[in-house]
Design an enzyme around this catalytic site. Sequence first.
Site, PDB file in Angstrom:
ATOM      1  CB  SER A 119      -0.954  -0.040   1.202  1.00  0.00           C
ATOM      2  OG  SER A 119      -1.949   0.946   1.102  1.00  0.00           O
TER       3      SER A 119
ATOM      4  CG  HIS B 270      -5.804  -2.139   0.102  1.00  0.00           C
ATOM      5  ND1 HIS B 270      -4.893  -2.130  -0.926  1.00  0.00           N
ATOM      6  CD2 HIS B 270      -5.281  -1.349   1.083  1.00  0.00           C
ATOM      7  CE1 HIS B 270      -3.861  -1.355  -0.597  1.00  0.00           C
ATOM      8  NE2 HIS B 270      -4.068  -0.890   0.618  1.00  0.00           N
TER       9      HIS B 270
ATOM     10  CG  ASP C  77      -6.433  -3.704  -3.519  1.00  0.00           C
ATOM     11  OD1 ASP C  77      -7.236  -2.788  -3.249  1.00  0.00           O
ATOM     12  OD2 ASP C  77      -5.211  -3.614  -3.323  1.00  0.00           O
TER      13      ASP C  77
END
Length: 389
Positions: free
Chosen positions: A157, A355, A322
């Site tokens: 991320s 995610h 995601d």
Amino acid sequence: MPAVIPEDSVGIVEPQKIEFTEPLKLQCGRVLESYHLMVETYGELNSDCSNAILICHALSGNHHVAGYHSMEDKKPGWWDSAIGPGKAIDTNKFFVIGLNNLGGCHGSSGPNQVNPDTGKPYGPDFPIVTVTDWVESQVRLADYFGIEQFAAVIGGSLGGMQALQWSINYPDKLRHCMVIAAAPKLSAQNIAFNEVARQAISKDSQFYDGHYYEKNEVPKVGLMLARMLGHITYLSDDGMRSKFGRELRSGQISYDFTPQFEVESYLRYQGERFSTAFDANTYLLMTKALDYFDPASEAGNSLPEVLKSAKAKFMVISFTTDWRFSPERSREIVDALVEADKQVSYAEIEAAQGHDAFLIPIPRYLDVFTAYMQQVENDTPALLSKEGK
């Protein structure tokens, strides 16, 4: 905490605060005359300092990446499934550094730390920081440990964005770059999510323009709403459906505004827990760093052009469900690396967790991760010679 520490755990770990007295000029134009970073390390640094790996954390992450702080801890560090003896990032072979970024709220210089000029918490006066600023501070951290080149810089991320920035700004200081569940820049939709979260915090009656420390208050409602919104984006529709569906807490509708569906209760729990564990000013800073990240802007908005300076080998990983940073965004990075004639591997992992999948020990994910770490090991001569290969 298990009654006995597992053999593949790094065990009980202790954070360390590292002070830096050389001024750091930030992209916003301000200067931090001095600052400190909270760090945890796992494994041992070899004699030529060639086996070091840097772990960059995501928005709400910190330095506690693996192991336990005490036998009373309920959970280990946030990436314990990937770091430890015999795990994907094997601490029998590598020296692993996790840190809390500048502006964080877990011990590094940030809004909730004391400003040496005033003797009070920085609060909203702590300067805006960017991914580039974090990389600059991390370079100095490498210098502190005597590390001239990392075996790998790894992150998921927002952490993946830092790893990518490392490859651009300091191409000679890392041999491998792992970018997991990330993007080359935020979409308008993602910037919008961040702005709604910031508005929820700043409009909280207990926010006091960021000076809530002096009032002994916490903008809990704003933080709770920000986290609830963020958490929705971290999960997938399929994952939420399988976990919660439309299940009712009591089995029947009560025709009022109390939480009745299991998913409502879950989000409130996550939000309330976060509101007492994270700092509101830090949340504002971290989301702004996400918004500002756009390395291609330095090269006429051409990602291949800005990546031409990179020398590392790359591993890019995405997850099918995601939608915060979709596989398409990872493929943008891969395509740019290919166009820039860089060595890159790519894996798209089937996962229902959205995610958040990058934090979860999904077997296929760990298999791919472990296989790539073998390449990292093969490119670390001291490790090869130690094992007689």
